[in-house]
Enzyme design. Structure first.
Site, PDB file in Angstrom:
ATOM      1  N   GLU A  53      -7.723   9.865   1.924  1.00  0.00           N
ATOM      2  CA  GLU A  53      -7.245   8.742   2.435  1.00  0.00           C
ATOM      3  C   GLU A  53      -8.208   7.684   1.975  1.00  0.00           C
ATOM      4  OE1 GLU A  53      -7.177  12.962   4.938  1.00  0.00           O
ATOM      5  OE2 GLU A  53      -7.932  12.298   2.978  1.00  0.00           O
ATOM      6  N   THR A 200     -14.309  43.433 -22.830  1.00  0.00           N
ATOM      7  CA  THR A 200     -13.813  42.247 -23.342  1.00  0.00           C
ATOM      8  C   THR A 200     -14.611  41.209 -23.793  1.00  0.00           C
ATOM      9  OG1 THR A 200     -11.980  41.898 -21.533  1.00  0.00           O
ATOM     10  CG2 THR A 200     -13.087  39.936 -23.272  1.00  0.00           C
TER      11      THR A 200
END
Length: 373
Positions: A53, A200
């Site tokens: 806004e 990982t």
């Protein structure tokens, strides 16, 4: 005045903020004068900077337009509290805005209808509804954090057409092509955090940052590492970002080295307790902690073991799967979910999209019911 085209423009502005605003929602705003002319537009900036806004009103002012009597079309309820910035509802009232058309109410308890109430108290007409589903989808992580108290979690997998993510010898780079890897980085960029497991980290030595697309912020890196096995000299400590490690078993020497490398360590052993021979991280508690740290979306890039654990815990909302035109046969699968004894016990999904990315196929699928909150 027909709100649809103006809300559509505001939604496009909000989408332009996709990689920018976290942990704030992605919001767009269009200002229209009583004659139906667009006089200003903008979207929320990086956290701590102006909201949509304010940007739209500044845009109108820079062009010499008066905002008196204008209508603000905005994709989320204007905020009503003093956070990193001031209340947008008060700024709209001071600017002489006559009407606000908003897509939906802000789920943040600090706002949650108070912005609309203050606008109406200031004599501003308020309409709510146009573009609601699109705005919610654009901010699904923000809504998840506010309403479920956990982030929206998206599991990304790259696999061959027969579902193999790595060969038996561990080789996995690269199953998919360059275009798919670049596309994967755009999904990393929109997230608040990238989550992986220590398996990982040890096997692939990844960076897990955003490199292949431009970004003004790096998502936080989260590692699930029960026994603190992450090497303090791992490459992932190179990129400038926050690194969280969730662990279950204290190890003073490793903790000290990882702290020195720049990691914050959080101990969250699972409900099995400290007497378990190999306690794991409480994944539900981890998700709640990430929400407290203002994580809206978590992008998961892990191995089949952690993927399976997250799926069994009910913490995966979306599946982002890249399939390569390869058939690899024996190897690691996408997850160790199961084994099941009945087809009916499978995890039901809804396909959201399927798209060619270079030679590969990208499928986005949603766990049924995950967005019902």
């Amino acid at each position: 005045m027909n709100a649809v085209p103006y809300i559509a423009s505001a939604l496009r502005l909000a989408e332009a903020a996709l990689y920018l605003t976290s942990p704030n929602p992605r919001v767009g705003c269009v200002l229209v004068n009583p004659a139906g002319q667009v006089i200003g537009q903008g979207h929320t900036q990086i956290a701590g900077s102006p909201h949509a806004e304010i940007m739209a009103m500044r845009d109108a002012q820079s062009q010499g337009h008066s905002t008196q009597g204008a209508t603000a079309y905005v994709t989320l309820e204007p905020c009503a509290h003093q956070g990193r910035t001031g209340p947008c509802c008060d700024a709209l009232a001071l600017a002489g805005i006559a009407r606000v058309v908003a897509s939906l109410q802000d789920p943040n308890p600090l706002v949650a209808g108070q912005g609309f109430a203050r606008l109406r108290a200031a004599g501003i007409a308020v309409d709510v509804g146009p573009g609601a589903s699109e705005s919610r989808e654009l901010n699904i992580g923000f809504f998840s954090r506010m309403q479920r108290k956990r982030p929206w979690m998206r599991l990304k997998v790259a696999a061959s057409l027969d579902g193999v993510t790595a060969l038996d010898n561990g080789q996995s780079q690269w199953i998919t092509g360059t275009a798919a890897r670049t596309d994967g980085h755009t999904w990393r960029a929109r997230a608040c955090a990238v989550l992986t497991g220590v398996g990982t980290v040890l096997a692939d030595k990844p960076l897990l940052d955003v490199r292949h697309v431009d970004t003004r912020r790096q998502p936080m890196l989260v590692i699930v590492d029960s026994a603190l096995q992450t090497p303090p000299d791992a490459a992932l400590f190179g990129p400038p970002r926050k690194v969280l490690i969730y662990a279950a078993q204290p190890h003073t020497a490793r903790q000290t080295a990882l702290h020195q490398a720049g990691a914050e360590i959080i101990y969250l052993p699972d409900p099995g307790g400290p007497d378990d021979p190999a306690p794991k991280v409480d994944l539900q508690a981890m998700a709640q902690d990430l929400a407290r740290r203002e994580c809206n979306e978590v992008h998961i890039e892990a191995g089949h073991k952690l993927n399976g654990s997250l799926l069994r815990a009910g913490l995966v909302d979306d599946m982002l799967v890249y399939l390569a035109p390869l058939w690899l046969g024996q190897g690691a699968g996408m997850s160790n979910f199961g084994p099941l004894t009945e087809l009916a016990k499978g995890l039901a999904l809804d396909f959201q999209s399927a798209q060619r990315i270079g030679p590969d196929l990208r499928i986005l699928a949603r766990v049924q019911g995950s967005a019902d909150f």
